[in-house]
Design an enzyme around this catalytic site. Structure first.
Site, PDB file in Angstrom:
ATOM      1  N   ARG A 214       1.134  -1.116   0.313  1.00 50.27           N
ATOM      2  CA  ARG A 214      -0.393  -0.108  -0.338  1.00 50.27           C
ATOM      3  C   ARG A 214       1.112   0.912  -0.068  1.00 50.27           C
ATOM      4  NH1 ARG A 214      -2.618   0.726   5.287  1.00 50.27           N
ATOM      5  NH2 ARG A 214      -0.735   2.491   5.449  1.00 50.27           N
TER       6      ARG A 214
ATOM      7  N   HIS B 260      -3.430   4.494   4.798  1.00 50.42           N
ATOM      8  CA  HIS B 260      -4.835   4.043   5.517  1.00 50.42           C
ATOM      9  C   HIS B 260      -5.835   4.282   3.660  1.00 50.42           C
ATOM     10  CE1 HIS B 260      -8.520   0.943   6.153  1.00 50.42           C
ATOM     11  NE2 HIS B 260      -8.523   2.190   6.746  1.00 50.42           N
TER      12      HIS B 260
ATOM     13  N   TYR C 191       4.168   5.677  10.266  1.00 51.52           N
ATOM     14  CA  TYR C 191       4.648   4.503  10.754  1.00 51.52           C
ATOM     15  C   TYR C 191       5.454   3.506   9.998  1.00 51.52           C
ATOM     16  CZ  TYR C 191      -0.024   3.083   8.534  1.00 51.52           C
ATOM     17  OH  TYR C 191      -1.047   3.736   7.741  1.00 51.52           O
TER      18      TYR C 191
HETATM   19  C1  LIG Z   1     -14.498  -5.904  10.965  1.00 53.16           C
HETATM   20  C2  LIG Z   1     -13.674  -4.986  11.140  1.00 53.16           C
HETATM   21  N1  LIG Z   1     -13.111  -4.497  11.929  1.00 53.16           N
HETATM   22  C3  LIG Z   1     -12.319  -3.073  11.699  1.00 53.16           C
HETATM   23  C4  LIG Z   1     -12.790  -2.472  10.757  1.00 53.16           C
HETATM   24  C5  LIG Z   1     -11.911  -0.788  10.938  1.00 53.16           C
HETATM   25  N2  LIG Z   1     -10.790  -0.753   9.433  1.00 53.16           N
HETATM   26  C6  LIG Z   1     -11.167  -0.725   8.085  1.00 53.16           C
HETATM   27  S1  LIG Z   1     -10.078  -1.529   7.227  1.00 53.16           S
HETATM   28  C7  LIG Z   1      -8.924  -1.593   8.440  1.00 53.16           C
HETATM   29  C8  LIG Z   1      -7.807  -2.123   7.924  1.00 53.16           C
HETATM   30  C9  LIG Z   1      -7.239  -3.057   7.254  1.00 53.16           C
HETATM   31  O1  LIG Z   1      -6.358  -3.777   6.683  1.00 53.16           O
HETATM   32  P1  LIG Z   1      -6.549  -4.969   5.057  1.00 53.16           P
HETATM   33  O2  LIG Z   1      -7.204  -6.002   5.684  1.00 53.16           O
HETATM   34  O3  LIG Z   1      -5.280  -5.632   5.697  1.00 53.16           O
HETATM   35  O4  LIG Z   1      -7.063  -4.472   4.396  1.00 53.16           O
HETATM   36  P2  LIG Z   1      -5.578  -2.358   3.352  1.00 53.16           P
HETATM   37  O5  LIG Z   1      -6.739  -1.479   4.221  1.00 53.16           O
HETATM   38  O6  LIG Z   1      -5.103  -3.585   3.539  1.00 53.16           O
HETATM   39  O7  LIG Z   1      -6.748  -3.059   1.741  1.00 53.16           O
HETATM   40  C10 LIG Z   1      -9.466  -1.513   9.733  1.00 53.16           C
HETATM   41  C11 LIG Z   1      -9.015  -2.142  10.601  1.00 53.16           C
HETATM   42  C12 LIG Z   1     -13.423  -2.897   9.585  1.00 53.16           C
HETATM   43  N3  LIG Z   1     -13.205  -2.349   8.380  1.00 53.16           N
HETATM   44  N4  LIG Z   1     -14.369  -4.044   9.897  1.00 53.16           N
END
Ligand SMILES: Cc1ncc(C[n+]2csc(CCOP(=O)(O)OP(=O)(O)O)c2C)c(N)n1
Ligand SMILES: Cc1ncc(C[n+]2csc(CCOP(=O)(O)OP(=O)(O)O)c2C)c(N)n1
Ligand SMILES: [Mg+2]
Ligand SMILES: [Mg+2]
Lengths: 368, 327, 327, 368
Positions: free
Chosen positions: D262, D266, D274
């Site tokens: 990425r 976020h 970080y």
């Molecule tokens: C069940 C749940 N818990 C927390 C979140 C909050 N949240 C949104 S995106 C994210 C990080 C996601 O990381 P990843 O699965 O690695 O996907 P990326 O953003 O790296 O594509 C979090 C913790 C959520 N959307 N759903």
């Protein structure tokens, strides 16, 4: 996955008359103690069966017939101060930790002197003093909870281990995954015993998962996996001991798959008509008590009289336990209302800040 | 002239599903032990043999997975029925139900015609995790429908309506009624509509609004009170969401006194919602406070002595009614 | 003479947790991105550096796992605080909260002192899954406490009380207030007790019972109505479970007219529970129907035009109050 | 696990000037089409970034900078009639399936003509006609849903495949486990792409799981696992193609791990402080568009003019899309009330049984 567990015990139905169970350092005394606990488990469940048939049991009766060695052998590998989170088929592990037969009987009969005072049934009770955390019925849920027990131990620098169980069916729950992954990534002293007993209620493992060995899941969490003959109590003891020692030494969690078989229906009302009779046949030959007896007798660790003596003593003890449980009263109805919340301590939770005065409508909106 | 068959509450549900599966090949079942075993309560006994393993699917112990899969399958034009072995385990599928199933229609126009059903309710000494009445967990969520029949006829007509409904329907069967109720159920292809309450008894002194197993408690109490010339009206909600507000207000306007009777912990109950609506919308007609008679705010206790204390019954209800009539 | 500091609602929560962690080494944090990042809303910024990785734990995305682990840790004598990144994700931990955390005390005498906290509420255009007010999902469950502060002072006092409480406490922060509210917050070691409402404004014509972000809407409306000589009393519940029934009934008895204002879908709301209680227990004092003013029964819509329409605001509230006064 | 994916592409930062991407049978035309879609994804997100900085976006903006090849390459391997369940970082897969840039722009700007009519934002919209199922925010939840889509396809005998995505972080959810296990045991045509992009918000993978390769989890479900260089669009295409074909042929689900990164925070508001800057450095060299361009140019499949032409055409198109989106109105407020329930069909749901008459209190308890 590592399958060091394979070296323990033997799954071959045609094992020789002198049973060759796993190698162990356990002394003769401790092996006899283990035998007593194994027998005790089966006999307590036998008594519960009697009570069930006498209509004394409230609700269903769930037993561990044929798989007692898994619960007993694994719990026996723990030290005082360790914690278990037993499921319904793990009565044996509770007896190892000092639960009295009368406690279980009163639970099943919903009596007022049961550990939960009649508020919950069967093995659903806990006692932190004896290192027992009660599960909830929702399968898998106790896994993250026991991971939390282990996490706390690590944070507190207490050298203890948390151990819990899950059935083959229970491994399909989200909590299995979340709990085990959390335990792995936080590297806490945690041991999970997956009791692979062929069925989840009526559902055979092949409908539960596409894998043959649950231990294959250890690799998904980056933790050691062990596969063990769950009907060889010494093997279960040894493999758990190894995992527990690793955990206590800071080596993190282990997933242990114990191969065993549920020799009855899911609960007493279930005739298990869906289980091919051959399977029962096959597994009857591998009965964990019979095998342990053959081992003890074959190696000259005990005589038949020794074993008979142990059984007779348990029997006498259980007579008294049953009598006590039967004589104990039902709980007072109004107890239903008690105990939902832990009250604040007598001294309160702290100095209470007086509330700011309200705005006063009669005073042009100024605080009075 | 319609023929009827004598059927238990359980048989009626079973028959309703069976008929829908016969008529509509899009309908299929999934759940734990629904196939070979025919369900923990045998509601789906015989389905596997008759409809085959493609339409009667034994699943792993994955409530969230089951409901999720049902949602996906429904989008493809199928009509899944998910069985919870005990309805208490629906808590494990909470997110899929309230966030996925309930919102697709609103957010992107995609309706989700699924049924989630299972045995609910107490009085069988099942303790905290085999006795729940989860309707109030879900009553707040827009997009869901919730049904809770009290009779075999309603159970059959409502399960058929639930299966045909184009929205996610939670169908809560009261396990205490499964084999305790037996009725003449008309043959033929009919439904009982979701969203319609049924007047179970007419009377002019006081209305009891209820549903599920408590309907029978209400009728029992009403019969007892009749001896004293007290006329109780009893409204069986049948559907919890959407509530049949017209029927609720009509009975309140008629008797001026309303007692809401449900087998739930009191706080945050469906009874509270009904009471709030009556209090707000029928205020002018009320001669006495809208009174809830539910269970105390504790988990369902296991021991029969305590559970009996915990649950409403006809005797306690009669006393409550007398109190309210004296108001 | 107490010194005070000017603090936002967010800073007050942060400070409350900080102080408790300083004073009590049993208290620790776990959640997604609470450590290095300091939380999605920066509520725990700086905690990792100060308290170290043992007490500030970044977890995997496992809400059920997090809450389960907190339950276990609490049994060992620790005092975990679990952050939900958005409170909406609490739906994924529903089973652990209502079945595990809430029932241990009742079933086997084991209390579970955990706090589950996180940002709730709308008005930030977060749509259906970043705007929820989940208090009504949990109000029905015996064994839980639920807190929802409206001010910085209350937020600080209540988070401290929640951490010290011996039961599971759900602490719902309203994210709209995080940085919009700034107040003088007294220094020192004090709490605001759970279970106590606060009279935010006195008046004799009508009571608005509310909590959270809606408190400010109520006060705004009350101030506007004052110009017309209308005296509104405003009760801030602060705690949703257990409700401060005495305070609720006292204001109802005083003004005889009650409007319950909450930022939830109407059906099955906390407002419904409050209305049901007032209707039942203060009936004799009421001059008008207890009226709910909540959101419509739809998911939270995304677009600002629709969300504004969906949410209560002071203008709409003034109209509702005028209607109710005319009753 | 199988790691056939390893044979595709190259993770070496010091790859030769002529990029050696995975071998493919894709024609020049289709490769250029793929390039257009890859570029389009980045450029649409670029425009969204502009709109965000102009305060036109409502709420947060989430992009897939640096990882576009995973979504585009995988979706490109599908046929018409197949289904995807894209997450927030999979805009590229939606564009492959015919979503118009204006649709996404209007979603992000909460406009009334957006696919959800302003009811939901960002990429959270679906359209079964184009084979798109909208997820919910709760990570993992779409996995069982897409398994259900696949299950239905299998039941209906439709030869289609359901594909969805999950982040490294999202693999920790219970629904990942329940959904993938269910898909495996029911043997449905399902492909799950685990996008391993180093972080879940601020949480590095090492805090998310104890394993290095997510693909290790395939073995826990008894399904094939593939690991692929997610920044090699041809490798992603090929490995997905293989999995999709297997699924379509009745071979069941596959878990594909795509290694990528990425390249931003976020969301747009997150400066990703970080993330060690070296990591960005390293991965910048592996940019999937640069690599694909080097491949196309190096192998003589395109000239710089060809590529510039494609870019210019996209750019012109996007000008119009932005203008349209910006000019489109906000939704009418009252629309908030619409569409919660699907109404009954006009003809109703069936014959309504008249209710049995009530017992009549005035009539000695007899039905009136
Ligand atoms: C069940 C749940 N818990 C927390 C979140 C909050 N949240 C949104 S995106 C994210 C990080 C996601 O990381 P990843 O699965 O690695 O996907 P990326 O953003 O790296 O594509 C979090 C913790 C959520 N959307 N759903
Ligand atoms: C979440 C959840 N779903 C369903 C059930 C109902 N249930 C109780 S035991 C059981 C089968 C358990 O099988 P397994 O995990 O293999 O354990 P075993 O009974 O074989 O020891 C089921 C489905 C449950 N307790 N929890
Ligand atoms: Mg099993
Ligand atoms: Mg990621």
């Amino acid at each position: 996955m590592s399958t060091t567990g394979k070296s323990f015990g033997s799954l071959h139905p045609d094992s020789p008359p002198v049973e060759r169970l796993a190698e162990t350092q356990l002394s003769r005394e401790r092996q006899l103690d283990l035998y007593r606990l194994l027998r005790l488990t089966r006999m307590v469940e036998g008594r519960l069966g009697n009570l069930y048939r006498q209509n004394k049991v409230v609700g269903g009766l769930y037993t561990s017939l044929g798989q007692e060695a898994t619960a007993v052998g694994s719990a026996y590998a723990l030290e005082e101060g360790d914690f278990i989170g037993p499921l319904i088929r793990n009565l044996g592990s509770m007896l190892v930790r000092g639960v009295l037969p009368r406690e279980v009987m009163m639970q099943y009969m919903a009596r007022g002197l049961s550990p939960t005072g009649g508020k919950d049934g069967n093995t659903h009770f806990g006692d932190l003093a004896r290192g027992i955390v009660a599960p909830i019925s929702m399968l898998g849920s106790v896994i993250p909870v026991m991971a939390g027990v282990a996490l706390a131990a690590k944070m507190q620098g207490r050298p203890l281990v948390a151990l819990t169980y899950i059935g083959d069916g229970g491994t399909s729950t989200g909590d299995f995954h979340e709990g085990l992954n959390l335990a792995a990534v936080l590297d806490v002293p945690f041991v999970l015993i997956a009791e692979h007993n062929g069925y989840a209620y009526s559902t055979p493992t092949a409908r539960q998962m596409k894998i043959k060995h649950i231990v294959a899941r250890a690799a998904a969490y980056g933790i050691p996996g062990e596969m063990v003959d769950g009907n060889d109590i010494l093997a279960v003891y040894e493999v758990t001991k190894k995992a527990v020692e690793r955990a206590r030494a800071g080596g993190g969690p282990t997933l242990i798959e114990a191969k065993t078989f549920r020799m009855k229906g899911h609960a007493e009302h279930d005739d298990a008509g869906y289980v091919p009779p051959e399977l029962f046949e096959q597994w009857r030959k591998k009965d964990p008590i019979d095998r342990f007896e053959r081992h003890l007798l074959g190696l000259g660790l005990a005589t038949q009289e020794d074993l008979d003596g142990i059984i007779a003593e348990i029997d006498r003890g259980l007579d008294a336990e049953v009598d006590f449980a039967l004589a104990s009263p039902m709980p007072p109805p109004e107890r239903a209302l008690e105990g939902v919340y832990e009250p604040d301590p007598a001294e309160g939770l702290g100095t209470i800040l007086p509330d700011a005065p309200p705005v006063n409508s009669q005073n042009g909106g100024v605080a009075r | 002239m319609t023929t009827t068959t004598s059927q238990t509450y359980l048989e009626a549900i079973r028959q309703g599903m069976w008929d829908e599966m016969e008529q509509d090949e899009r309908v299929f079942l999934l759940g734990q032990d629904v196939g070979t075993y025919g369900g923990a309560f045998r509601v789906t006994a015989g389905f596997l043999d008759h409809f085959g393993p493609k339409r009667v699917i034994d699943t792993p112990i994955s409530e969230s997975g089951m409901v999720g899969a049902a949602i996906g399958a429904s989008m493809m034009g199928l009509r899944p029925i998910v069985e919870m072995q005990f309805i208490d385990f629906i808590s494990c599928a909470y997110n899929q139900i309230i966030n996925f199933a309930a919102t697709c229609r609103y957010r992107w126009g995609q309706n989700v015609p699924i049924v989630v059903r299972g045995p609910s309710g107490g009085n069988i000494h099942g303790s905290a995790f085999h006795s729940q009445n989860p309707e109030s967990y879900f009553q707040h969520t827009p997009g869901l429908k919730i049904v809770a029949p009290s009779s075999a006829v309603d159970a059959k007509g409502l399960i058929r309506a639930a299966i045909r409904d184009l929205n996610p329907v939670l169908f809560f069967e009261h396990k205490y009624l499964y084999r305790r109720i037996k009725e003449e159920v008309p043959a033929g292809d009919w439904i009982v509509p979701i969203g319609k309450a049924r007047l179970a008894r007419t009377g002019r002194d006081l209305s009891i609004i209820t549903y599920g197993a408590m309907l029978h408690v209400a009728l029992d109490a009403a019969a007892r009170l009749e001896a004293d010339g007290i006329e109780i009206e009893v409204l069986d909600l049948r559907t919890i969401k959407p509530l049949d507000q017209d029927a609720i207000l009509a009975t309140a306007q008629k008797t001026h006194r309303v007692l809401v009777l449900t087998e739930e912990q009191t706080t945050g109950s469906v009874a509270g919602e009904v009471a709030a609506r009556v209090g707000e919308l029928a205020f002018a007609w009320l001669d006495a406070p809208v009174t809830r008679f539910c269970c105390p705010d504790t988990p369902v206790p296991f021991s029969p002595t305590m559970e009996e204390f915990y649950l409403p019954n006809a005797e306690k209800l009669v006393a409550k009614v007398r109190d309210l009539l004296r108001y």
